[in-house]
Write an enzyme that holds these catalytic residues in place. Sequence first.
Site, PDB file in Angstrom:
ATOM      1  N   ASN A 117      81.354 -56.363 -72.417  1.00  0.00           N
ATOM      2  CA  ASN A 117      81.661 -57.619 -71.803  1.00  0.00           C
ATOM      3  C   ASN A 117      83.229 -57.657 -72.022  1.00  0.00           C
ATOM      4  O   ASN A 117      84.150 -56.755 -71.895  1.00  0.00           O
ATOM      5  CB  ASN A 117      81.082 -58.722 -72.073  1.00  0.00           C
ATOM      6  N   GLY A 165      67.040 -44.149 -81.595  1.00  0.00           N
ATOM      7  CA  GLY A 165      66.233 -42.818 -82.104  1.00  0.00           C
ATOM      8  C   GLY A 165      66.964 -41.537 -81.427  1.00  0.00           C
ATOM      9  O   GLY A 165      67.724 -41.648 -80.302  1.00  0.00           O
TER      10      GLY A 165
END
Length: 560
Positions: free
Chosen positions: A434, A485
């Site tokens: 943002n 991951g």
Amino acid sequence: MGEEGGGRSCGTTRELQKLKQQALEYYRENDVPRRLEELLNSTFYLQPADVYGHLANCFSKLAKPPTICKVVGKNVLDGLGLLTLQVEIFCTIQNFPKNICSVVIATHFEVHENDLPELVEAEGAERLEAVSTAVRWVNETITKELRGMAPSNQAEVDQVLRTFFENKVQEDKERKELEKSLGDSTVPTPSPLISPPPPPPPAKKNGQRQGKKDTLTEKPIVPPDPVEPVLCGSMAIGAVSLAVAKTSAILGNNPLYLNISLLKHHQPPPLKAETKKGLNGGKRGQQQITGKMSHLGCLTINYDTIEQPLLLIQGICANLGLEMGTDLHLAINCAAHELMDYSRGKYEVMMGTHKNAAEMVDLYVDLINKFPSIIALIDPFRKEDSEQWDSIYNALGSKCYIIAGTASKSISKLLEDGNISNPKSSGLIIKHTNQTTMSDLVEITNLTDSKKHIAIFGSTEGESCDDSLVDLAVGLGVRFIKLGGLSRGERVTKYNRLFTIEEELVQNGTLGFKEEHIFSLNEEAEKATEALEAVATTAGELPEPPEPIFPTEVEEPAKT
């Protein structure tokens, strides 16, 4: 006629002499003759093309420094095929515009794999509006505001972006107030309705006695706080700020992490686990440990107990010859906000297993005692449960980090409040998204450093293959990085960038572990530890903190 021509000739001669004098002074001030002589002497045995190349390089050093001439915003797709924003920076170099770099920023939208189709469609429309607005901001106003500015002046660029964003916030506020006033004037005020009387309490059966559980009611659960509003299009601010920082690094022939580090420091840029049998179906009739890979690159598995996934990791480490607590440490993302069952007012830690706040504290304490290789708990409670954060911090603050991830406010709110200890924690996860600029990241990490909190740089869910956030994490000097991951290209790219930076720092001789543990107690935790030692009677010495290594995060397992 002749006199007039003669006067014009004299005027032209004087102008030429003036120009020659200015040129002579310029060459004398910049010592051009000496540079040319040295250049010609050094290129005597080179081919003419090489000589011209060296001459071009010599004169290029005398040219005007590069300035931003255009900023371009585009719609692109992230690693999940969802819409996001790309920003390109063009600079004027030797009077010609040149595309220097591009960056892709991740959106703030969370990705839910099992949402209803109508919710997915609504969020897609919201995402489209956010990205389209950001593209419009970049291509219409921001490119005009930054034209002519030097990309090396990051603070000035960020200030322009902040001012632009503040004006947009004010415009949005005025628009909402106008819509509200128009709505109040057109909609008639409804007459007050008489609320129906509350239903009578259920009748007690004959012979039924009110038990102890009926009299001791638990404290009602605090409803979740409203979602922090995000101004549509705000990702343009963070993307442009990052793109300018990357442009400055490329023009200076520096890696991005070095430029960020210089910006932060106000410098100009130049135990072996016992193998458990039967964990994977070794015992007849035991449930197979199977699962699927989530969009975050995490293996979601079925389990019978809370400890089972951790025992599985222990068994894997034993097979690989790794020692838990020495070669590998764990950080558990509890994500307690996703475990809350509001109908019961309890956390559902497993399917059908509900625990209240006090029981959750006991669960975490027991887990850390059984698995001392766990050095961090991320979001062990919802951000609304301030009392529980105090309890877990007092109970475990001397043994592991208590980290606020989703429970933390946005960076802009944290900087506005100046309070990073609400909820009470050892540190927080910061993300670049943002309206967060490079200057904001520097300011928030300086704040965490001053408060002796740790900062973890994390990625958002909607990632792309842009690996800039790794450079940001290294340049800002945060303690850990949270990438998800090792699955899918957008995450593997970031791990590879981390390895590349490590190699560069090793070659430069700037990489080395400090003489401190990876888990260092802050002042409040030290006081808590002293208090525990003072009241301890039969307990032995506290365990030694783990040695410095890179921790591995374990995402929360899926419910079965």
